[in-house]
Enzyme design. Sequence first.
Site, mmCIF file in Angstrom:
data_model
loop_
_atom_site.group_PDB
_atom_site.id
_atom_site.type_symbol
_atom_site.label_atom_id
_atom_site.label_comp_id
_atom_site.label_asym_id
_atom_site.label_seq_id
_atom_site.Cartn_x
_atom_site.Cartn_y
_atom_site.Cartn_z
ATOM 1 N N ASP A 204 -5.324 3.267 12.699
ATOM 2 C CA ASP A 204 -4.672 4.006 13.773
ATOM 3 C C ASP A 204 -5.645 5.146 14.049
ATOM 4 O O ASP A 204 -5.727 6.098 13.272
ATOM 5 C CB ASP A 204 -3.313 4.567 13.329
ATOM 6 C CG ASP A 204 -2.602 5.241 14.485
ATOM 7 O OD1 ASP A 204 -3.262 6.029 15.199
ATOM 8 O OD2 ASP A 204 -1.411 4.989 14.693
ATOM 9 N N HIS A 205 -6.418 5.009 15.123
ATOM 10 C CA HIS A 205 -7.554 5.948 15.255
ATOM 11 C C HIS A 205 -7.099 7.395 15.427
ATOM 12 O O HIS A 205 -7.879 8.314 15.192
ATOM 13 C CB HIS A 205 -8.535 5.500 16.351
ATOM 14 C CG HIS A 205 -8.103 5.814 17.749
ATOM 15 N ND1 HIS A 205 -7.217 5.041 18.437
ATOM 16 C CD2 HIS A 205 -8.449 6.817 18.584
ATOM 17 C CE1 HIS A 205 -7.045 5.565 19.648
ATOM 18 N NE2 HIS A 205 -7.772 6.646 19.767
ATOM 19 N N HIS A 267 0.319 5.616 17.545
ATOM 20 C CA HIS A 267 -0.286 6.953 17.540
ATOM 21 C C HIS A 267 0.755 8.082 17.566
ATOM 22 O O HIS A 267 0.691 9.021 16.774
ATOM 23 C CB HIS A 267 -1.223 7.123 18.731
ATOM 24 C CG HIS A 267 -2.231 6.024 18.880
ATOM 25 N ND1 HIS A 267 -2.854 5.440 17.805
ATOM 26 C CD2 HIS A 267 -2.738 5.390 19.968
ATOM 27 C CE1 HIS A 267 -3.700 4.515 18.239
ATOM 28 N NE2 HIS A 267 -3.637 4.460 19.540
HETATM 29 C C1 BG6 Z 1 -5.687 3.158 22.417
HETATM 30 C C2 BG6 Z 1 -4.881 2.548 23.517
HETATM 31 O O1 BG6 Z 1 -5.140 2.852 21.168
HETATM 32 O O2 BG6 Z 1 -5.703 4.569 22.576
HETATM 33 C C3 BG6 Z 1 -5.429 2.942 24.884
HETATM 34 O O3 BG6 Z 1 -4.902 1.137 23.394
HETATM 35 C C4 BG6 Z 1 -5.524 4.429 24.987
HETATM 36 O O4 BG6 Z 1 -4.622 2.426 25.925
HETATM 37 C C5 BG6 Z 1 -6.268 5.009 23.797
HETATM 38 O O5 BG6 Z 1 -6.205 4.741 26.194
HETATM 39 C C6 BG6 Z 1 -6.221 6.513 23.816
HETATM 40 O O6 BG6 Z 1 -7.042 7.009 22.819
HETATM 41 P P1 BG6 Z 1 -7.640 8.476 22.917
HETATM 42 O O7 BG6 Z 1 -8.346 8.655 21.624
HETATM 43 O O8 BG6 Z 1 -8.544 8.482 24.117
HETATM 44 O O9 BG6 Z 1 -6.475 9.376 23.113
#
Ligand code: BG6
Length: 536
Positions: A204-205, A267
């Site tokens: 989960d980045h 997230h």
């Molecule tokens: C991803 C989603 O997990 O997270 C995308 O699949 C989204 O749709 C992205 O744009 C958002 O990541 P960040 O780090 O740019 O907020």
Amino acid sequence: MVESITIENPLLEGLQEEKKPESFSMVIFGAHGDLTKRKLIPALYALYLRNHLPENFAVVGSSRTEMTDEQFRATMKDSVIRYGEDIDFKEECWERFAKSLYYRPGNAKEASYYSSLDEDLKEIGKRHGSDSRNIFYLSTPPSLYLPIIENLNSSGLAVKRRSDEPAWPRVVVEKPFGHDLKSALALDEKIHAVLNEHQVYRIDHYLGKETVQNIMCFRFANSIFEPLWNNNYIDHVQITNAETLGVEERGAYYEEAGALKDMIQNHLMQLVALVAMEPPNSLSAEATRDERTKVLKAVRRFDPDRVDSYAVRGQYGAGYVLGNEAIRYRDEDKVASDSNTETFAALKLEIDNWRWAGVPFYIRSGKRLEKRITEIAVHFKAPPHKLFSNMANTGLRSIMADSSPNVLVMKIQPDQGISLKFATKQPGPTTQLRALTMDFKYGTAFGDHTPSAYERLILDSLIGDPSLFARSDFVETSWSLLTPVIEHWAAVSPETKSGSDESIVQGPFPNYEAGSWGPEASNTLIGSTGHSWRVL
Ligand code: BG6
């Protein structure tokens, strides 16, 4: 100037250790995909550049596209130059790094591919001293996860270890982890048949973002906030994730996902957990993940008959975002012209435990909104006695019109930092109040470079620290919590008015203009307790 402190609290000891992984061989399935180019290889290269990788390692790209090692290296070099934010590209350093890159084309569904991969890994492992410390990174479409896991198992490349044994080989799984509770459980069952949980790293980045990691430090390394961190002092919490981008080239995927499954299930639920969790007993992966799951389990189950009173959805129509014309979602590539997929979702959550009873958590996530911003705003209660409330003074009134002048904002992105809003007396002969903020900005305090989320997560997966990865019980709890919403939205079109009195009218789609702050229904949702979204 930033003064660094030595923390003696044993709870925080782990924070100061810097570990280096042992030599490894990483196979990236889906090596020709966007994620590999934009995130994975730039992150691996950044780790190499910053001396976080061991001397010996190998990265093997795998996908169907035919390519030689040399072609793969050249493509990855272009990607690092193009997408490696903050990376100081050094030709000579890249040349050394690139010697560890390999490419093995093939069909990940075919058993025969794995026997040759096995042979190759043995040979590469000897050359790079990785000694069967293999890590398999699944960055493919989710439909390939099961075939890959099964083939890794039957070829002998995946071996189940006891929890007291070293977690090699290991698997990193990209999101989405399932598309509902049933599919997540099925995926876990298959994975657990082949690997022990400690060999599985679910990405989960958001957990890898510095600002997100800081939530726990902010809460538990300071003593002045935690005594206030409960329903005695906190009125409500707002979590906003706003994107200006639309679905780009991901229409086909997004049609199946939508904002709830794409952003909230993973997230935003992790953010809720980090804000609301109890302090863990230690920083061990299991202690922190236990607490994150525990608080998610305390979120009140949604009543399937009242979904429209606590969950709202939206879809963008045409409009202007940051001055540029934007088409409506239904006109995006690979999107159905009558699609009812939501590009915006907002929920009201209640947490049924001692700390949070009566404190609503409002969360929202949407694409094609006015600004790109992700933040957590903790709104404190108003002072118990409204000493200043009757003064005929406009500045004062506007501050006190809010539930309270005190809002603590954790700014996740793009302007990373923390700010605390408070009321103060404006200098002068009369008592005039003004709202001011105390601000901490990452850039000012620590300089420009913050490691990317993928740098941190890849490093942790190599070291064998799963703290910042989603454990199966968290993923399942989150899916289970959202099941009534998923089912209701699948069964009932957005313009249908549901029976209950508090239900919020939402459709028909599109119900918000690109470049706005989402559908009116989202204001109605937060307005149900007399609150309003922060003006961002
Ligand atoms: C991803 C989603 O997990 O997270 C995308 O699949 C989204 O749709 C992205 O744009 C958002 O990541 P960040 O780090 O740019 O907020």
